[in-house]
Scaffold this motif. Structure first.
Motif, mmCIF file in Angstrom:
data_model
loop_
_atom_site.group_PDB
_atom_site.id
_atom_site.type_symbol
_atom_site.label_atom_id
_atom_site.label_comp_id
_atom_site.label_asym_id
_atom_site.label_seq_id
_atom_site.Cartn_x
_atom_site.Cartn_y
_atom_site.Cartn_z
ATOM 1 N N PRO A 11 0.823 -1.221 0.000
ATOM 2 C CA PRO A 11 0.000 0.000 0.000
ATOM 3 C C PRO A 11 0.856 1.270 0.000
ATOM 4 O O PRO A 11 2.075 1.200 0.150
ATOM 5 N N PHE A 12 0.165 2.407 -0.109
ATOM 6 C CA PHE A 12 0.897 3.679 -0.198
ATOM 7 C C PHE A 12 1.421 4.151 1.151
ATOM 8 O O PHE A 12 2.338 4.956 1.215
ATOM 9 N N LYS A 27 5.190 -5.368 -6.245
ATOM 10 C CA LYS A 27 4.318 -4.414 -6.954
ATOM 11 C C LYS A 27 3.922 -3.367 -5.907
ATOM 12 O O LYS A 27 2.947 -3.530 -5.172
ATOM 13 N N SER A 35 2.820 0.482 -4.278
ATOM 14 C CA SER A 35 1.723 1.401 -4.596
ATOM 15 C C SER A 35 2.163 2.368 -5.688
ATOM 16 O O SER A 35 3.265 2.911 -5.646
ATOM 17 N N GLY A 93 -3.114 -3.830 2.164
ATOM 18 C CA GLY A 93 -3.876 -2.715 1.586
ATOM 19 C C GLY A 93 -5.271 -2.710 2.173
ATOM 20 O O GLY A 93 -5.491 -3.185 3.295
ATOM 21 N N GLN A 148 2.748 -11.378 9.297
ATOM 22 C CA GLN A 148 3.924 -10.785 8.662
ATOM 23 C C GLN A 148 5.083 -10.779 9.655
ATOM 24 O O GLN A 148 4.894 -10.715 10.849
HETATM 25 P P1 NAD Z 1 -5.296 -0.197 -1.687
HETATM 26 O O1 NAD Z 1 -6.050 -1.428 -1.350
HETATM 27 O O2 NAD Z 1 -5.964 0.855 -2.477
HETATM 28 O O3 NAD Z 1 -3.967 -0.579 -2.515
HETATM 29 C C1 NAD Z 1 -3.079 -1.572 -2.070
HETATM 30 C C2 NAD Z 1 -2.419 -2.228 -3.288
HETATM 31 O O4 NAD Z 1 -3.427 -2.848 -4.086
HETATM 32 C C3 NAD Z 1 -1.693 -1.240 -4.185
HETATM 33 O O5 NAD Z 1 -0.479 -1.803 -4.612
HETATM 34 C C4 NAD Z 1 -2.659 -1.035 -5.335
HETATM 35 O O6 NAD Z 1 -2.016 -0.746 -6.558
HETATM 36 C C5 NAD Z 1 -3.384 -2.359 -5.427
HETATM 37 N N1 NAD Z 1 -4.768 -2.208 -5.901
HETATM 38 C C6 NAD Z 1 -5.588 -1.139 -5.714
HETATM 39 N N2 NAD Z 1 -6.783 -1.352 -6.305
HETATM 40 C C7 NAD Z 1 -6.731 -2.587 -6.863
HETATM 41 C C8 NAD Z 1 -7.660 -3.377 -7.605
HETATM 42 N N3 NAD Z 1 -8.892 -2.936 -7.876
HETATM 43 N N4 NAD Z 1 -7.273 -4.595 -8.012
HETATM 44 C C9 NAD Z 1 -6.043 -5.055 -7.746
HETATM 45 N N5 NAD Z 1 -5.114 -4.344 -7.045
HETATM 46 C C10 NAD Z 1 -5.451 -3.130 -6.609
HETATM 47 O O7 NAD Z 1 -4.721 0.378 -0.298
HETATM 48 P P2 NAD Z 1 -3.967 1.759 -0.040
HETATM 49 O O8 NAD Z 1 -4.939 2.876 -0.145
HETATM 50 O O9 NAD Z 1 -2.717 1.814 -0.840
HETATM 51 O O10 NAD Z 1 -3.522 1.573 1.487
HETATM 52 C C11 NAD Z 1 -4.341 1.905 2.578
HETATM 53 C C12 NAD Z 1 -5.041 0.687 3.123
HETATM 54 O O11 NAD Z 1 -4.086 -0.294 3.517
HETATM 55 C C13 NAD Z 1 -5.842 0.982 4.383
HETATM 56 O O12 NAD Z 1 -7.051 0.287 4.328
HETATM 57 C C14 NAD Z 1 -4.964 0.454 5.510
HETATM 58 O O13 NAD Z 1 -5.642 0.106 6.696
HETATM 59 C C15 NAD Z 1 -4.361 -0.734 4.844
HETATM 60 N N6 NAD Z 1 -3.143 -1.170 5.510
HETATM 61 C C16 NAD Z 1 -3.202 -2.330 6.228
HETATM 62 C C17 NAD Z 1 -2.073 -2.775 6.898
HETATM 63 C C18 NAD Z 1 -2.119 -4.054 7.686
HETATM 64 O O14 NAD Z 1 -1.047 -4.593 8.009
HETATM 65 N N7 NAD Z 1 -3.283 -4.591 8.004
HETATM 66 C C19 NAD Z 1 -0.886 -2.038 6.831
HETATM 67 C C20 NAD Z 1 -0.875 -0.862 6.080
HETATM 68 C C21 NAD Z 1 -2.018 -0.444 5.416
#
Ligand code: NAD
Length: 499
Positions: free
Chosen positions: A148-149, A173, A175, A225, A464
């Motif tokens: 994620p970002f 892969k 963000s 993510g 993790q």
């Molecule tokens: P996101 O789900 O939008 O993106 C995460 C990854 O998935 C990125 O690499 C993105 O390119 C990819 N992605 C996005 N949309 C997709 C799709 N439709 N199909 C396939 N891949 C796709 O998340 P984000 O906004 O980058 O990160 C924030 C989120 O991550 C929050 O919900 C946060 O709570 C979560 N997070 C969780 C943890 C944990 O350990 N539980 C840690 C950090 C962040």
């Protein structure tokens, strides 16, 4: 305009798909670069090269792989400021926070130095007449990480360290919103001695992710993510027969008991609720004071602390508490949820809606918000806001507070503030959440323990980092060996207990 490509076979290369995405400077709102979005063909070619490179890497003895990690630790420390600066510029978080992001990733690389210890197998001498039995852990082959970002250094390092030191080739892969730091880390791995092709960093969006899911050579996927995407990747990855672990969103509750030190609790809530603009999966977004008096006293302490927060760009000096959120869309979503909170009857006791910063009018800054009298039926309680918005839900009793946190669909982290050991112990035993803090607001385990939530915050059964990461990125093989001196006549067709 700066173009950001991929790291393939030990080199930075341009994308060939013709598709690009904007990378913003969140403090100014300007597009500062364009990042290539990989096609399926680019992803498949990188995986094929990684599979070839993995053969020799997987056969390298584990202490040599550990030495690459050791050198990586030195190089990350050497380049700490450079990495943190690039991270702040694309993500928006403050410089000390960016260094923390790199540091918490670095600690998993330190842990990965011990790959030889982690991969030691099991051995039973004389399991039967002349029979020895042993198990070994072998790399999966090619594994992938989708990240994620919000932690563009830490989470890629959490994946790369254990996966690579266990002997896998790894496809990252990252963000597409802050892609530079992972590419810098890949170059450092090369300098540390990692053979070319063993680590490929492929930038992209859904197309690249789907290509990872469809690629039969990729044996394992570690995702972090949001929950809908976590669930999507987990379902499709498992259906394709891959090993998959997916970590999702969060809504972390902090319960404040009447006997807690309320000044400490208020300080903790401000750091855990507003640090990194609330864009942490372990941020506290719900405060649950127990009893009306505790709630009144807590809110009275929170308001002046929140109003004093300094919001600004990472270049704004050491006293900036938090920076902008990552994109204009993230800002719009947060402000929409604030309106939803107001419409549903929550009381906005700190209103950050009019926040403006001179000279940064187009930046994605969001002022701090505090809602009181939030209830469980409201959208602002149910949804992850991922912004500088803290909700106070007042509970009558400890049991009500516990039930509230247990009924929420997310279960990443939680905390209790109390002086009472019995209550703290009861809370830790009964709560259905993965990471628990006792007078610790953000209980992120250190590298040698494991990190993971429960309920809709996590899909899959291993966490993790820590020992689980080595279990996830390896599979067990068990060998039963008997030598001619142990073979008795006539036993060839028997299937019985060994005696
Ligand atoms: P996101 O789900 O939008 O993106 C995460 C990854 O998935 C990125 O690499 C993105 O390119 C990819 N992605 C996005 N949309 C997709 C799709 N439709 N199909 C396939 N891949 C796709 O998340 P984000 O906004 O980058 O990160 C924030 C989120 O991550 C929050 O919900 C946060 O709570 C979560 N997070 C969780 C943890 C944990 O350990 N539980 C840690 C950090 C962040």
């Amino acid at each position: 305009m700066k173009e950001i490509g991929h790291w393939i076979n030990g080199k930075l290369v341009k994308g060939t798909s013709g598709r690009m995405a904007d990378v913003f400077n969140p403090a100014t709102g300007e597009v500062q670069a364009r990042v290539a979005l990989a096609s399926k063909a680019e992803l498949d070619a990188a995986v094929a090269d990684a599979a070839r490179a993995q053969v020799a890497w997987g056969a390298t003895n584990p202490q040599k792989r550990g030495r690459v990690m050791m050198e990586m630790v030195r190089l990350i420390n050497r380049d700490m400021d450079k990495l943190a600066e690039a991270l702040s510029t694309e993500h928006g978080k403050t410089f000390p926070d960016a260094k923390g992001d790199v540091q918490r990733g670095l600690e998993v690389i330190e842990y990965s130095i011990g790959a030889a210890q982690m991969l030691k197998g099991e051995f039973t001498d004389s399991a039967g007449p002349g029979i020895d039995m042993y198990s070994m852990r072998q790399p999966l082959g090619v594994a992938a990480g989708i990240t994620p970002f919000n932690f563009p250094a830490m989470i890629p390092l959490w994946k790369m360290g254990p996966a690579l030191s266990a002997g896998n080739a790894f496809i990252l892969k990252p963000s597409e919103r802050d892609p530079s730091v992972p590419l810098m880390l890949a170059a450092l791995f090369q300098e540390a001695g990692l053979p070319d092709g063993v680590l490929q960093v492929i930038n992209g969006d859904k197309e690249a992710v789907d290509a990872i899911l469809d690629n039969e050579t990729v044996q394992g996927i570690g995702f972090v993510g949001s929950t809908p995407i976590a669930h999507y990747i987990y379902s499709r990855g498992c259906a394709a027969g891959k090993r998959v672990q997916c970590f999702g969103g969060a809504k972390n509750h902090m319960i404040i008991m009447p006997d807690a030190d309320l000044d400490q609790a208020a300080d903790a809530l401000v750091g855990a609720g507003y640090g990194a603009a609330g864009e942490r999966c372990m941020a506290i977004s719900v405060a649950v004071p127990v009893g009306e008096k505790t709630a009144d006293e807590l809110v009275k302490r929170l308001i002046p602390r929140i109003e004093k927060l300094k919001v600004g760009p990472w270049t704004g000096g050491n006293d900036v508490d938090y920076g902008p959120v990552v994109t204009a869309a993230a800002k719009a979503n947060i402000l929409r949820l604030v309106e939803s909170g107001l419409a549903s009857g929550a009381k906005l006791v700190v209103d950050g809606r009019g926040f403006k910063l001179q000279g940064y009018e187009n930046g994605f800054f969001v002022g701090p918000h505090l809602f009181d009298h939030v209830t469980a039926d409201m959208e602002i309680y149910q949804k992850e806001i991922f912004g500088p918005v803290l909700s106070v839900v007042r509970a009558k009793t400890y049991e009500d507070a516990l039930k509230l946190a247990m009924d929420h669909e997310y279960g990443n982290g939680t905390a209790i503030f109390t002086r009472d050991g019995d209550t703290a112990r009861d809370f830790a035993a009964r709560i259905n959440v993965g990471m628990i803090g006792i007078n610790v607001p953000i209980p992120v385990p250190l590298a040698y323990h494991t990190f993971g939530g429960w309920k809709k915050s996590s899909f899959g059964d291993l966490n993790q980092h820590g020992p689980d990461a080595f279990r996830f990125y390896t599979r067990t093989k068990t060998i039963t060996a008997r030598w001619p001196s142990g073979i008795k006549e006539g036993s060839a067709f028997n299937f019985k207990a060994m005696d």
